[in-house]
Design an enzyme around this catalytic site. Structure first.
Site, mmCIF file in Angstrom:
data_model
loop_
_atom_site.group_PDB
_atom_site.id
_atom_site.type_symbol
_atom_site.label_atom_id
_atom_site.label_comp_id
_atom_site.label_asym_id
_atom_site.label_seq_id
_atom_site.Cartn_x
_atom_site.Cartn_y
_atom_site.Cartn_z
ATOM 1 N N HIS A 82 -0.150 5.377 2.716
ATOM 2 C CA HIS A 82 1.154 5.293 2.052
ATOM 3 C C HIS A 82 1.436 3.876 1.550
ATOM 4 O O HIS A 82 0.940 2.898 2.103
ATOM 5 C CB HIS A 82 2.288 5.827 2.937
ATOM 6 C CG HIS A 82 2.678 4.991 4.110
ATOM 7 N ND1 HIS A 82 2.801 5.507 5.378
ATOM 8 C CD2 HIS A 82 2.997 3.681 4.232
ATOM 9 C CE1 HIS A 82 3.186 4.561 6.210
ATOM 10 N NE2 HIS A 82 3.312 3.427 5.537
ATOM 11 N N ASN A 90 -2.290 6.046 6.656
ATOM 12 C CA ASN A 90 -2.588 7.278 5.915
ATOM 13 C C ASN A 90 -2.568 7.017 4.403
ATOM 14 O O ASN A 90 -2.569 7.942 3.609
ATOM 15 C CB ASN A 90 -1.599 8.391 6.283
ATOM 16 C CG ASN A 90 -0.160 8.009 5.957
ATOM 17 O OD1 ASN A 90 0.096 6.951 5.379
ATOM 18 N ND2 ASN A 90 0.777 8.868 6.325
ATOM 19 N N GLU A 119 4.503 8.947 1.180
ATOM 20 C CA GLU A 119 3.495 9.541 2.045
ATOM 21 C C GLU A 119 2.475 10.315 1.206
ATOM 22 O O GLU A 119 2.726 10.603 0.026
ATOM 23 C CB GLU A 119 4.185 10.498 3.039
ATOM 24 C CG GLU A 119 5.173 9.822 3.982
ATOM 25 C CD GLU A 119 4.479 9.130 5.164
ATOM 26 O OE1 GLU A 119 3.345 8.655 5.021
ATOM 27 O OE2 GLU A 119 5.114 9.078 6.233
ATOM 28 N N ASP A 124 11.878 -0.004 0.869
ATOM 29 C CA ASP A 124 12.297 1.202 1.580
ATOM 30 C C ASP A 124 13.211 0.842 2.739
ATOM 31 O O ASP A 124 13.297 -0.325 3.136
ATOM 32 C CB ASP A 124 11.068 1.996 2.079
ATOM 33 C CG ASP A 124 10.014 1.107 2.753
ATOM 34 O OD1 ASP A 124 10.319 -0.051 3.055
ATOM 35 O OD2 ASP A 124 8.895 1.590 2.974
HETATM 36 C C1 GLP Z 1 5.603 0.903 6.822
HETATM 37 C C2 GLP Z 1 6.322 0.461 5.548
HETATM 38 C C3 GLP Z 1 5.369 0.039 4.490
HETATM 39 C C4 GLP Z 1 4.299 -0.821 5.137
HETATM 40 C C5 GLP Z 1 3.440 0.029 6.019
HETATM 41 C C6 GLP Z 1 2.301 -0.696 6.709
HETATM 42 O O1 GLP Z 1 5.731 2.247 7.085
HETATM 43 N N1 GLP Z 1 7.209 1.438 5.022
HETATM 44 O O2 GLP Z 1 6.045 -0.641 3.466
HETATM 45 O O3 GLP Z 1 3.514 -1.391 4.137
HETATM 46 O O4 GLP Z 1 4.237 0.691 6.957
HETATM 47 O O5 GLP Z 1 2.762 -1.362 7.840
HETATM 48 P P1 GLP Z 1 1.923 -2.432 8.643
HETATM 49 O O6 GLP Z 1 1.830 -3.628 7.793
HETATM 50 O O7 GLP Z 1 2.724 -2.661 9.880
HETATM 51 O O8 GLP Z 1 0.599 -1.813 8.941
#
Ligand code: GLP
Length: 260
Positions: free
Chosen positions: A147, A145, A152, A76
């Site tokens: 995702h 959440n 989402e 993404d």
């Molecule tokens: C972001 C990314 C995801 C990632 C997630 C968790 O929003 N788009 O690909 O896996 O958040 O992030 P973190 O590892 O910082 O908790």
């Protein structure tokens, strides 16, 4: 301490590896990635951003894994940042992984975030993935959440690469994690929109590896692993995949039955 267990006989496709802490998880993940990269010529590694896989990427660099022919595919990217903005996901992957490993820009594949936000560039990105022969190993994180990538809650299980609007929770969580130039790590708002691979796109990778560390991921990881497979918890969809490894530390795995 490493447990390496199937969650249950009903989940033969899903291996759960529990490390003592984030460092051990990163080390396990880096080793599995290194092995996977060595198994193919021109391997395609799908990379997540976020804080969780950061140490894993550092270890890949420290261990000097071979990047011969390796392609990187991003899950993404934010819409609205300049291409050189250090806070962008592509810029982060270039800086933390691609450049130190010597992976050139033409082997980094990013969901389209240009002016044209019609379906066409998204479809072209999907074709690009197919032309590469698909993703061999997809690294995933999990949002608080539920995702995955920027799918989402409510994202259809058959969703493909598309432009999405980010939830307030995701933007708040990511605000504190974003890096900026200089010493100011609070600079700038988190964009409201992003382009993300869809859930169906992600599930086409040959193998998935989801990383989760820390107490704040315990509840959502348990929902994703043990609750219904439900678009409201997008990460639950990984259980539909035939070959998934979840690497979690004891804090994140706290609510999974193997730890109880
Ligand atoms: C972001 C990314 C995801 C990632 C997630 C968790 O929003 N788009 O690909 O896996 O958040 O992030 P973190 O590892 O910082 O908790």
């Amino acid at each position: 301490m490493i447990y390496d267990l199937r969650l249950s006989r009903a989940h033969d496709n899903l291996r759960l590896v529990v490390g003592a802490g984030a460092e051990e998880c990163a080390s396990i993940a880096a080793s599995e990635i290194e092995t996977a990269l060595g198994e193919r010529t021109n391997p395609v590694l799908g990379v997540a951003t976020g804080a969780t896989p950061r140490r894993t990427y550092e270890l890949l660099v420290e261990r000097g894994v071979s990047s011969d022919g390796v392609h990187l595919v991003l899950l993404d990217e934010y819409i609205g940042l300049a291409p050189c903005d250090r806070r962008g996901f592509a810029a982060t992957i270039r800086r933390r992984l691609a450049e130190p490993l010597g992976i050139p820009p033409d082997r980094i594949h990013v969901p389209p975030v240009g002016r044209d936000q019609s379906h066409e560039p998204c479809e072209a990105f999907e074709r690009e993935l197919r032309d590469l022969g698909g993703v061999d190993l997809q690294v995933l994180g999990i949002g608080q959440n539920g995702h995955i990538a920027f799918n989402e809650p409510g994202s259809p299980l058959d969703s493909r690469t598309r432009v999405v609007r980010l939830s307030r929770l995701t933007r708040e969580n990511n605000r504190s994690l974003r890096e900026a130039g200089g010493n100011d790590d609070r600079a700038g708002e988190v964009p409201e929109r992003a382009c993300t691979q869809g859930i169906a796109t992600i599930l086409e990778a040959r193998r998935l590896m989801l990383l989760a560390t820390g107490e704040r991921k315990a509840g959502i990881l348990a929902d994703a692993m043990l609750g219904p497979i439900d678009p409201e918890v997008p990460a639950s969809a990984i259980r539909l995949h035939p070959d998934v490894t979840v690497i979690a530390d004891v804090d994140a795995a706290r609510l999974l039955p193997v730890i109880a």
